[in-house]
Motif scaffolding. Structure first.
Motif, PDB file in Angstrom:
ATOM      1  N   SER A 280      26.598  28.826  44.803  1.00  0.00           N
ATOM      2  CA  SER A 280      26.883  28.227  46.111  1.00  0.00           C
ATOM      3  C   SER A 280      25.863  28.694  47.150  1.00  0.00           C
ATOM      4  O   SER A 280      25.541  29.869  47.236  1.00  0.00           O
ATOM      5  CB  SER A 280      28.302  28.583  46.560  1.00  0.00           C
TER       6      SER A 280
ATOM      7  N   CYS B  88      27.931  37.891  53.580  1.00  0.00           N
ATOM      8  CA  CYS B  88      27.623  37.004  52.449  1.00  0.00           C
ATOM      9  C   CYS B  88      26.454  37.540  51.632  1.00  0.00           C
ATOM     10  O   CYS B  88      26.508  37.565  50.401  1.00  0.00           O
ATOM     11  CB  CYS B  88      27.307  35.598  52.947  1.00  0.00           C
TER      12      CYS B  88
ATOM     13  N   THR C 164      24.495  33.570  42.978  1.00  0.00           N
ATOM     14  CA  THR C 164      25.603  32.637  42.939  1.00  0.00           C
ATOM     15  C   THR C 164      25.078  31.219  43.072  1.00  0.00           C
ATOM     16  O   THR C 164      24.005  30.999  43.601  1.00  0.00           O
ATOM     17  CB  THR C 164      26.619  32.960  44.055  1.00  0.00           C
TER      18      THR C 164
ATOM     19  N   HIS D 166      27.188  38.893  47.985  1.00  0.00           N
ATOM     20  CA  HIS D 166      26.806  37.903  46.978  1.00  0.00           C
ATOM     21  C   HIS D 166      25.318  37.839  46.701  1.00  0.00           C
ATOM     22  O   HIS D 166      24.904  37.173  45.771  1.00  0.00           O
ATOM     23  CB  HIS D 166      27.288  36.513  47.405  1.00  0.00           C
TER      24      HIS D 166
ATOM     25  N   LEU E  44      24.151  29.628  50.799  1.00  0.00           N
ATOM     26  CA  LEU E  44      24.611  30.506  51.879  1.00  0.00           C
ATOM     27  C   LEU E  44      25.492  29.750  52.871  1.00  0.00           C
ATOM     28  O   LEU E  44      26.504  30.285  53.330  1.00  0.00           O
ATOM     29  CB  LEU E  44      23.402  31.132  52.590  1.00  0.00           C
TER      30      LEU E  44
ATOM     31  N   THR F 100      33.191  29.523  53.812  1.00  0.00           N
ATOM     32  CA  THR F 100      34.310  30.122  53.083  1.00  0.00           C
ATOM     33  C   THR F 100      34.758  31.419  53.747  1.00  0.00           C
ATOM     34  O   THR F 100      35.964  31.669  53.900  1.00  0.00           O
ATOM     35  CB  THR F 100      33.909  30.386  51.616  1.00  0.00           C
ATOM     36  N   ILE F 101      33.817  32.245  54.159  1.00  0.00           N
ATOM     37  CA  ILE F 101      34.155  33.522  54.799  1.00  0.00           C
ATOM     38  C   ILE F 101      34.773  33.290  56.176  1.00  0.00           C
ATOM     39  O   ILE F 101      35.737  33.966  56.553  1.00  0.00           O
ATOM     40  CB  ILE F 101      32.921  34.444  54.885  1.00  0.00           C
TER      41      ILE F 101
ATOM     42  N   GLU G 289      27.571  27.297  52.392  1.00  0.00           N
ATOM     43  CA  GLU G 289      28.924  27.148  51.846  1.00  0.00           C
ATOM     44  C   GLU G 289      29.676  28.482  51.861  1.00  0.00           C
ATOM     45  O   GLU G 289      30.862  28.527  52.190  1.00  0.00           O
ATOM     46  CB  GLU G 289      28.875  26.625  50.416  1.00  0.00           C
ATOM     47  N   ARG G 290      28.977  29.544  51.505  1.00  0.00           N
ATOM     48  CA  ARG G 290      29.622  30.870  51.505  1.00  0.00           C
ATOM     49  C   ARG G 290      30.036  31.265  52.910  1.00  0.00           C
ATOM     50  O   ARG G 290      31.101  31.839  53.110  1.00  0.00           O
ATOM     51  CB  ARG G 290      28.694  31.923  50.908  1.00  0.00           C
ATOM     52  N   LYS G 291      29.186  30.964  53.894  1.00  0.00           N
ATOM     53  CA  LYS G 291      29.518  31.312  55.280  1.00  0.00           C
ATOM     54  C   LYS G 291      30.769  30.561  55.728  1.00  0.00           C
ATOM     55  O   LYS G 291      31.635  31.139  56.382  1.00  0.00           O
ATOM     56  CB  LYS G 291      28.333  31.005  56.195  1.00  0.00           C
TER      57      LYS G 291
END
Length: 81
Positions: free
Chosen positions: A32, A21, A30, A25, A34, A40-41, A36-38
Motif C-alpha cells: 500500500s 507510517c 508494503t 511500515h 504512503l 488508514t492511520i 493509503e497508509r496515512k
C-alpha cells in the motif's frame, strides 16, 4: 500525556502520521502506498485506536503516535476509555 487531535495543527498531525507510517511500515516493505497508509492511520486516530502521546520527561520532548494497545493502564485511564 495524551494529546487530543483537536489541539494539533493540520501540519503537525500530518507530520506525525507520516513519521508513524514510515517508522512502522518503511517505504517499500508494503504494497500500500504512503497515501493509503496515512488515510488508514488518520481513521485509526479518529477511532481512538492510535493516540498522540507526548512525553514531557523525555529529554527530546517529543510527540509520537502510539497504538492504544501499547499503553499501560494509567495511560488508558487518562483517556477515559
Amino acid at each position: 500525556m495524551i494529546i487530543p487531535l483537536d489541539q494539533l495543527s493540520d501540519d503537525a498531525l500530518n507530520g506525525l502520521i507520516e513519521e508513524y507510517c514510515i517508522r512502522e511500515h518503511g517505504l517499500n516493505e508494503t504494497e500500500s502506498p504512503l497515501t493509503e497508509r496515512k488515510a488508514t492511520i488518520l481513521a485509526a486516530l479518529r477511532r481512538g485506536e492510535v493516540v498522540v502521546l507526548y512525553t514531557p520527561n523525555n529529554p527530546n520532548q517529543v510527540a509520537t503516535l502510539v497504538n492504544r494497545d501499547q499503553l499501560g493502564d494509567r495511560d488508558l485511564a487518562a483517556l477515559d476509555l
